[in-house]
Design a protein around this motif. Structure first.
Motif, PDB file in Angstrom:
ATOM      1  N   VAL A  64       0.854  -1.185   0.000  1.00 12.56           N
ATOM      2  CA  VAL A  64       0.000   0.000   0.000  1.00 12.56           C
ATOM      3  C   VAL A  64       0.891   1.237   0.000  1.00 12.56           C
ATOM      4  CG1 VAL A  64      -1.811   1.258   1.230  1.00 12.56           C
ATOM      5  CG2 VAL A  64      -1.810  -1.247   1.232  1.00 12.56           C
ATOM      6  N   ILE A  65       0.638   2.125  -0.958  1.00 11.37           N
ATOM      7  CA  ILE A  65       1.406   3.364  -1.063  1.00 11.37           C
ATOM      8  C   ILE A  65       0.438   4.535  -0.920  1.00 11.37           C
ATOM      9  CG2 ILE A  65       3.010   4.714  -2.456  1.00 11.37           C
ATOM     10  CD1 ILE A  65       3.790   2.118  -3.887  1.00 11.37           C
ATOM     11  N   PRO A  66       0.216   4.998   0.320  1.00 15.42           N
ATOM     12  CA  PRO A  66      -0.677   6.141   0.514  1.00 15.42           C
ATOM     13  C   PRO A  66       0.049   7.453   0.189  1.00 15.42           C
ATOM     14  CG  PRO A  66      -0.121   5.110   2.627  1.00 15.42           C
ATOM     15  CD  PRO A  66       0.662   4.419   1.561  1.00 15.42           C
ATOM     16  N   VAL A  67      -0.652   8.377  -0.446  1.00  8.65           N
ATOM     17  CA  VAL A  67      -0.063   9.669  -0.796  1.00  8.65           C
ATOM     18  C   VAL A  67       0.386  10.379   0.486  1.00  8.65           C
ATOM     19  CG1 VAL A  67      -0.523  11.931  -1.818  1.00  8.65           C
ATOM     20  CG2 VAL A  67      -1.440   9.873  -2.889  1.00  8.65           C
ATOM     21  N   GLY A  68       1.639  10.788   0.523  1.00  5.72           N
ATOM     22  CA  GLY A  68       2.169  11.537   1.657  1.00  5.72           C
ATOM     23  C   GLY A  68       2.549  10.710   2.868  1.00  5.72           C
ATOM     24  N   HIS A  69       2.496   9.387   2.749  1.00  4.28           N
ATOM     25  CA  HIS A  69       2.835   8.521   3.888  1.00  4.28           C
ATOM     26  C   HIS A  69       3.774   7.417   3.422  1.00  4.28           C
ATOM     27  CE1 HIS A  69      -0.181  10.332   6.500  1.00  4.28           C
ATOM     28  NE2 HIS A  69      -0.977  10.333   5.437  1.00  4.28           N
ATOM     29  N   GLU A  70       4.404   6.770   4.368  1.00  2.00           N
ATOM     30  CA  GLU A  70       5.302   5.655   4.068  1.00  2.00           C
ATOM     31  C   GLU A  70       4.503   4.445   3.559  1.00  2.00           C
ATOM     32  OE1 GLU A  70       8.746   5.343   4.226  1.00  2.00           O
ATOM     33  OE2 GLU A  70       8.614   7.523   4.404  1.00  2.00           O
ATOM     34  N   PRO A  71       5.027   3.737   2.561  1.00  2.00           N
ATOM     35  CA  PRO A  71       4.386   2.504   2.113  1.00  2.00           C
ATOM     36  C   PRO A  71       4.395   1.458   3.218  1.00  2.00           C
ATOM     37  CG  PRO A  71       6.049   3.235   0.550  1.00  2.00           C
ATOM     38  CD  PRO A  71       6.203   4.083   1.775  1.00  2.00           C
ATOM     39  N   PHE A  72       3.424   0.543   3.177  1.00  2.00           N
ATOM     40  CA  PHE A  72       3.404  -0.558   4.134  1.00  2.00           C
ATOM     41  C   PHE A  72       2.812  -1.786   3.470  1.00  2.00           C
ATOM     42  CE2 PHE A  72      -0.463   1.858   4.682  1.00  2.00           C
ATOM     43  CZ  PHE A  72      -1.457   0.913   4.835  1.00  2.00           C
ATOM     44  N   GLY A  73       3.085  -2.947   4.075  1.00  2.00           N
ATOM     45  CA  GLY A  73       2.634  -4.225   3.512  1.00  2.00           C
ATOM     46  C   GLY A  73       3.650  -4.734   2.501  1.00  2.00           C
ATOM     47  N   GLY A  74       3.188  -5.557   1.581  1.00  2.00           N
ATOM     48  CA  GLY A  74       4.027  -6.060   0.499  1.00  2.00           C
ATOM     49  C   GLY A  74       4.745  -7.363   0.766  1.00  2.00           C
ATOM     50  N   GLU A  75       4.511  -7.986   1.921  1.00  2.00           N
ATOM     51  CA  GLU A  75       5.184  -9.253   2.213  1.00  2.00           C
ATOM     52  C   GLU A  75       4.632 -10.365   1.317  1.00  2.00           C
ATOM     53  OE1 GLU A  75       3.859  -7.366   4.813  1.00  2.00           O
ATOM     54  OE2 GLU A  75       5.792  -6.488   5.282  1.00  2.00           O
ATOM     55  N   ARG A  76       5.449 -11.353   1.073  1.00  2.00           N
ATOM     56  CA  ARG A  76       5.021 -12.503   0.273  1.00  2.00           C
ATOM     57  C   ARG A  76       5.771 -13.749   0.698  1.00  2.00           C
ATOM     58  NH1 ARG A  76       7.944 -11.665  -5.584  1.00  2.00           N
ATOM     59  NH2 ARG A  76       9.989 -12.262  -4.845  1.00  2.00           N
ATOM     60  N   THR A  77       5.160 -14.901   0.410  1.00  2.00           N
ATOM     61  CA  THR A  77       5.750 -16.199   0.708  1.00  2.00           C
ATOM     62  C   THR A  77       5.600 -17.086  -0.518  1.00  2.00           C
ATOM     63  OG1 THR A  77       5.089 -15.970   3.020  1.00  2.00           O
ATOM     64  CG2 THR A  77       5.687 -18.167   2.276  1.00  2.00           C
ATOM     65  N   LEU A  78       6.671 -17.752  -0.898  1.00  2.00           N
ATOM     66  CA  LEU A  78       6.639 -18.689  -2.013  1.00  2.00           C
ATOM     67  C   LEU A  78       6.447 -20.101  -1.483  1.00  2.00           C
ATOM     68  CD1 LEU A  78       8.310 -16.186  -3.088  1.00  2.00           C
ATOM     69  CD2 LEU A  78       9.368 -17.801  -4.645  1.00  2.00           C
ATOM     70  N   ASP A  79       5.685 -20.910  -2.221  1.00  2.00           N
ATOM     71  CA  ASP A  79       5.603 -22.330  -1.893  1.00  2.00           C
ATOM     72  C   ASP A  79       7.013 -22.912  -1.849  1.00  2.00           C
ATOM     73  OD1 ASP A  79       2.839 -22.355  -1.812  1.00  2.00           O
ATOM     74  OD2 ASP A  79       2.590 -23.362  -3.749  1.00  2.00           O
ATOM     75  N   LYS A  80       7.248 -23.834  -0.932  1.00  2.00           N
ATOM     76  CA  LYS A  80       8.569 -24.461  -0.795  1.00  2.00           C
ATOM     77  C   LYS A  80       9.030 -25.114  -2.096  1.00  2.00           C
ATOM     78  CE  LYS A  80       8.161 -25.377   4.122  1.00  2.00           C
ATOM     79  NZ  LYS A  80       8.029 -26.391   5.164  1.00  2.00           N
ATOM     80  N   GLU A  81       8.094 -25.698  -2.834  1.00  2.00           N
ATOM     81  CA  GLU A  81       8.446 -26.371  -4.089  1.00  2.00           C
ATOM     82  C   GLU A  81       9.026 -25.405  -5.117  1.00  2.00           C
ATOM     83  OE1 GLU A  81       8.298 -29.757  -5.049  1.00  2.00           O
ATOM     84  OE2 GLU A  81       8.166 -29.957  -2.883  1.00  2.00           O
ATOM     85  N   LEU A  82       8.649 -24.123  -5.032  1.00  2.00           N
ATOM     86  CA  LEU A  82       9.180 -23.128  -5.971  1.00  2.00           C
ATOM     87  C   LEU A  82      10.662 -22.834  -5.717  1.00  2.00           C
ATOM     88  CD1 LEU A  82       6.267 -20.560  -6.239  1.00  2.00           C
ATOM     89  CD2 LEU A  82       7.157 -22.025  -8.062  1.00  2.00           C
ATOM     90  N   LEU A  83      11.160 -23.193  -4.563  1.00  2.00           N
ATOM     91  CA  LEU A  83      12.560 -22.939  -4.228  1.00  2.00           C
ATOM     92  C   LEU A  83      13.495 -23.991  -4.822  1.00  2.00           C
ATOM     93  CD1 LEU A  83      12.049 -21.872  -0.511  1.00  2.00           C
ATOM     94  CD2 LEU A  83      12.169 -20.412  -2.546  1.00  2.00           C
ATOM     95  N   LYS A  84      12.942 -25.079  -5.329  1.00  2.00           N
ATOM     96  CA  LYS A  84      13.757 -26.123  -5.953  1.00  2.00           C
ATOM     97  C   LYS A  84      14.221 -25.650  -7.331  1.00  2.00           C
ATOM     98  CE  LYS A  84      11.514 -30.052  -3.733  1.00  2.00           C
ATOM     99  NZ  LYS A  84      10.740 -31.288  -3.965  1.00  2.00           N
ATOM    100  N   PRO A  85      15.500 -25.874  -7.662  1.00  2.00           N
ATOM    101  CA  PRO A  85      16.004 -25.456  -8.976  1.00  2.00           C
ATOM    102  C   PRO A  85      15.196 -26.020 -10.147  1.00  2.00           C
ATOM    103  CG  PRO A  85      17.829 -26.074  -7.550  1.00  2.00           C
ATOM    104  CD  PRO A  85      16.554 -26.438  -6.816  1.00  2.00           C
ATOM    105  N   SER A  86      14.650 -27.205  -9.981  1.00  2.00           N
ATOM    106  CA  SER A  86      13.875 -27.819 -11.077  1.00  2.00           C
ATOM    107  C   SER A  86      12.581 -27.058 -11.378  1.00  2.00           C
ATOM    108  CB  SER A  86      13.552 -29.276 -10.747  1.00  2.00           C
ATOM    109  OG  SER A  86      12.781 -29.348  -9.549  1.00  2.00           O
ATOM    110  N   ASN A  87      12.159 -26.196 -10.474  1.00  2.00           N
ATOM    111  CA  ASN A  87      10.934 -25.408 -10.680  1.00  2.00           C
ATOM    112  C   ASN A  87      11.241 -23.936 -10.960  1.00  2.00           C
ATOM    113  OD1 ASN A  87       9.175 -27.603 -10.324  1.00  2.00           O
ATOM    114  ND2 ASN A  87       9.407 -27.447  -8.112  1.00  2.00           N
ATOM    115  N   GLY A  88      12.466 -23.657 -11.375  1.00  2.00           N
ATOM    116  CA  GLY A  88      12.896 -22.290 -11.625  1.00  2.00           C
ATOM    117  C   GLY A  88      12.066 -21.547 -12.662  1.00  2.00           C
TER     118      GLY A  88
END
Length: 118
Positions: A75-99
């Motif tokens: 969230v980027i509110p006008v005149g204020h610091e952005p907040f949020g934006g966290e994310r998590t990837l499925d563990k399987e996406l971390l395997k090189p074979s799923n690059g």
């Protein structure tokens, strides 16, 4: 015949809930060149009445295989610091074979996760 469905929820006590598919987060690809189409779907769930990040998911289905990035909008509110934006990837996406899948999902995520407030 239904191969898969999307079911989700968001907990918003005393607030209205809304949800939308994110149009530029929907793709049809053949990343692994096997002749079968992968479907990527992105959607957001919101607690309306509050300025807070939306819950976002970007899911790729390759047949019965499912990969996802889950998180929230930045969230980027006008005149204020952005907040949020966290994310998590499925563990399987971390395997090189799923690059290939990871790279694709991250590029879709980067297009959709910013929520500018006016």
């Amino acid at each position: 015949m239904t191969e898969w469905t999307v079911r989700d929820f968001v907990d918003c006590p005393y607030l209205d809930v809304s949800g939308d598919f994110i149009k530029n987060g929907i793709t049809f690809t053949d990343l692994n060149s096997d002749g079968a189409i992968e479907v990527t779907v992105s959607y957001q769930l919101n607690c309306t009445g509050a300025i807070e990040p939306s819950k976002i998911k970007t899911i790729l289905r390759d047949g019965k295989t499912k990969f996802a990035i889950r998180g929230e909008s930045l969230v980027i509110p006008v005149g204020h610091e952005p907040f949020g934006g966290e994310r998590t990837l499925d563990k399987e996406l971390l395997k090189p074979s799923n690059g290939l899948y990871r790279k694709h999902l991250e590029s879709v995520w980067d297009r959709i996760y910013i929520k500018k407030m006016r």
